[in-house]
Design a protein around this motif. Structure first.
Motif, PDB file in Angstrom:
ATOM      1  N   ALA B 267     119.365  60.244  38.428  1.00 46.40           N
ATOM      2  CA  ALA B 267     119.353  60.448  37.015  1.00 46.40           C
ATOM      3  C   ALA B 267     120.833  60.470  36.701  1.00 46.40           C
ATOM      4  CB  ALA B 267     118.990  61.916  36.575  1.00 46.40           C
ATOM      5  N   ARG B 269     122.639  58.078  37.969  1.00 49.04           N
ATOM      6  CA  ARG B 269     122.929  56.821  38.028  1.00 49.04           C
ATOM      7  C   ARG B 269     122.356  55.906  36.761  1.00 49.04           C
ATOM      8  NH1 ARG B 269     120.858  54.246  43.283  1.00 49.04           N
ATOM      9  NH2 ARG B 269     122.255  52.313  42.414  1.00 49.04           N
ATOM     10  N   CYS B 270     121.085  56.658  36.423  1.00 50.82           N
ATOM     11  CA  CYS B 270     120.291  56.065  35.386  1.00 50.82           C
ATOM     12  C   CYS B 270     120.975  55.959  33.900  1.00 50.82           C
ATOM     13  CB  CYS B 270     119.100  56.538  35.355  1.00 50.82           C
ATOM     14  SG  CYS B 270     117.770  55.875  34.069  1.00 50.82           S
ATOM     15  N   LEU B 271     120.993  54.687  33.354  1.00 49.28           N
ATOM     16  CA  LEU B 271     121.624  54.548  32.159  1.00 49.28           C
ATOM     17  C   LEU B 271     120.428  54.661  30.982  1.00 49.28           C
ATOM     18  CD1 LEU B 271     123.525  51.331  33.212  1.00 49.28           C
ATOM     19  CD2 LEU B 271     124.681  53.288  32.471  1.00 49.28           C
ATOM     20  N   ALA B 272     119.420  54.821  31.425  1.00 47.01           N
ATOM     21  CA  ALA B 272     118.265  55.098  30.367  1.00 47.01           C
ATOM     22  C   ALA B 272     118.367  53.921  29.353  1.00 47.01           C
ATOM     23  CB  ALA B 272     118.464  56.520  29.534  1.00 47.01           C
TER      24      ALA B 272
END
Lengths: 269, 386
Positions: B267, B269-272
């Protein structure tokens, strides 16, 4: 039986370039239909006939930069049943929020021959920092289709439909090849809210972030690390985050981190 | 060697210079040919009119979060692995108008948009893309009701595969059992060979239609050496897989670990941003948007690709169910690799590697699954020792 009273529309300007108001006039084909559905009570950019409030729907353009405007916005709010702030200035402080990162007093004498006459605030702030706002419409300028959507939703008594996904999804829907992954270019698309339909990337230019950070999930830290990995410097990234929506919290913080790291790397021998 | 019409079930060899005949045959049968082109720095799908538009002399370099289209030596047309686009954009379009509504006096008249049947010939499908179409068939046509938009496009589609002779750094179809060898779902399969100064395609039909088309092409009997070269090409691709994914017991493993600490690592790292779901050839979620045209008195309902990564995807009265990117990433991965089995009878992942390459942050689905499994093994090990 008398026809139902048309809703009264006002378009009020604060510190701004008028570009968002022009987006209303740019609605061309639908402008007459809108003008027929509402009573344009106060819209100086379109008509010299200015009627006093109260208004049913007020579109507010621009940010708050002077003590006078900080007072005036409260009067506008009192006169408005529904208040929608439109554009990057009204929703994030606009490009003029660059003053928030510097000392305004040091600039004024450079611009004005009689600095004593200038009364200005130290910051440029969005409308929502001063009064309750019913809806915010991001963009620099706002997208005319979104603007029409807000007005039409108001007329038909429903919630406006304003999608909240990242610009990236518009690129993928349009078949635009990712500029960051395929070319290593700096792009704010992954942390920027949709609204423009990926206008800049479709012309081969990385996203400037005009529509501001993704609501609740703009992971600027991760994007910064990614773009540094593609060789972009702290100074470059500081400038990338610090344009039209530099006053939005997520972008402000990101630009300050890069500014800090850039100055540290300058200090190193 | 004497030329003869190719038989439907045997391998036959077509010269590169005769490939234009295939396009002519397809057009004569009313097909619009879709195929790969090099555009804007990547291999993408587009409408083709001649084989000269194919990406001759291009190859690619792929890594997590990185793609580069580079010049290769020689005339090969298919010396690349999959790009960001897939046939999904043609079969399950990114935007489609579902209906128009017009106000007529006090009544509202619905003007339904009936999906028009299309005849698309996809030329250059890889094994993973055939597998992805099979997944979307199960999802969109397998239950009741079926999706009329997909059906209208899918039923008329002709699927011509070209086998991979090399694998990319983010490929893992061998792990998913979907490739690189083309085994099912296609009408016709070709393998490109560049041998002794000759540029050939070894072709084999897998359906009646495919056989009929092949019979119209100038072809020779495939030699044992050419057949051997086809086997070698597939073996080379199999050996060259840049990634692996251990699928054994994966759905149960994911179901056991909803609170695994590794979700937080991802999460962060995640850019969504939804790039993974958009490039995924099996992700099928859509949303609908209504537009009002005041001047024309029309309302239009448009269906668009959506993503479980957008904040409003799970909006219900009162708020969003998955408000954090941690919960959104977990939903995507556990559905794709886990609960998809229960729901649709297979994995939702075909091992094409697009989500790895096109994630700007380079989040790697194979590494994520491995991290969850490694920690799990550690846990089980320590439990065993206690």
């Amino acid at each position: 039986m008398a026809a139902p009273r048309k809703p009264r529309l006002a378009v009020i300007k604060f510190a701004s370039c008028d570009g968002c108001q022009l987006s209303i006039l740019d609605c061309e084909d639908e402008l007459l239909a809108v003008a027929g559905a509402v009573e344009i009570a106060n819209f100086p950019e379109a008509s010299r006939a200015v009627l006093r409030g109260p208004y049913d729907l007020t579109l507010v353009e621009g940010s708050i930069t002077t003590p006078h405007d900080a007072e005036r916005i409260h009067a506008v709010r009192r006169d408005s049943k529904v208040l929608v702030s439109i554009g990057a200035c009204a929703t994030a402080g606009g490009i003029q929020a660059l003053r928030n990162f510097a000392e305004v007093g040091s600039w004024v004498p450079l611009v004005y021959p009689t600095p004593d006459w200038i009364q200005t605030l130290k910051t440029s702030t969005p409308i929502s920092h001063h009064v309750k706002v019913d809806y915010e419409l991001q963009g620099c300028p706002v997208n005319k289709h979104q603007l029409l959507e807000v007005v039409l939703a108001f007329i038909s008594g429903r919630r406006p439909f304003l999608p909240s996904h990242a610009v990236c999804m518009d690129c993928k829907r349009r078949g635009v090849v990712c500029l960051t992954v395929a070319r290593g270019e700096a792009c704010l698309g992954p942390v920027t809210r949709t609204g423009c339909g990926a206008l800049c990337p479709s012309y081969g230019r990385g996203c400037f972030g005009c529509f501001g950070p993704l609501r609740g999930s703009a992971n600027t830290g991760s994007l910064s690390a990614v773009l540094q990995g593609h060789g972009h410097s702290h100074e470059e990234l500081m400038r990338l985050f610090r344009t039209f929506t530099c006053g939005a919290e997520a972008f402000r913080k990101a630009s300050e981190l890069h500014e800090h790291d850039a100055s540290e790397s300058h200090e190193r021998p | 060697m004497q030329q003869r019409p190719a038989a439907a079930t045997r391998q036959s060899t077509i010269e590169r210079k005769d490939l234009h005949r295939l396009f002519e045959v397809l057009r004569a049968r009313g097909y619009t040919v879709m195929g790969p082109v090099a555009r804007d720095g990547a291999i993408v799908w587009d409408e083709l009119s001649t084989p000269d538009e194919l990406p001759a002399g291009w190859t690619d370099e792929q890594e997590a979060g990185r793609y580069r289209l580079v010049r290769s030596d020689g005339p090969a047309l298919f010396d690349w692995t999959v790009g960001p686009a897939s046939p999904k954009a043609s079969l399950h379009p990114a935007a489609v108008t579902l209906l128009n509504a017009r106000r007529e006096g006090p009544a509202l008249r619905l003007l339904e948009c009936v999906p028009q049947p299309t005849r698309l010939a996809f030329f250059g499908l890889r094994a993973c893309e055939l597998a992805a179409i099979a997944v979307q068939d199960r999802v969109l046509l397998g239950g009741t009701p079926t999706d009329p938009v997909y059906r209208a496009r899918r039923e008329g589609a002709l699927l011509i595969a070209v086998q991979c002779g090399r694998a990319g750094r983010t490929c893992f179809c061998a792990s998913m059992g979907t490739g690189p060898e083309v085994r099912s779902g296609h009408d016709l399969v070709l393998t490109e060979l560049l041998e002794d100064g000759r540029h050939l395609f070894v072709a084999e039909a897998a359906s009646e239609r495919g056989g009929e088309i092949l019979a119209e092409l100038p072809a020779t009997d495939t030699t044992a050496a050419e057949s051997g070269a086809v086997q070698a090409a597939v073996a080379r691709a199999t050996a060259g897989m840049g990634r692996t994914l251990e699928t054994e017991g994966l759905p149960a493993l994911l179901a056991r670990n909803p609170e695994h600490p590794h979700w937080d690592v991802t999460a962060a790292r995640c850019l969504a941003c939804g790039n993974c779901t958009s490039v995924c050839p099996t992700c099928f979620c859509v949303t609908t948007e209504d537009f009002t045209d005041l001047a024309a008195g029309l309302s239009r309902r448009v269906r668009r690709w959506d993503s479980c990564f957008s904040v409003d995807f799970t909006y219900i009265h009162g708020g969003n169910v998955r408000s954090s990117s941690r919960s959104r990433y977990r939903q995507w991965l556990t559905h794709k690799l886990g609960s998809w089995h229960e729901q649709f009878g297979s994995s939702g992942c075909v091992g094409c590697g697009r989500c790895i390459t096109w994630c700007p942050a380079g989040i790697d689905i194979t590494e994520e699954a491995r991290a969850l499994r490694q920690d799990q093994r550690g846990k089980e090990g320590s439990r065993g020792n206690a």
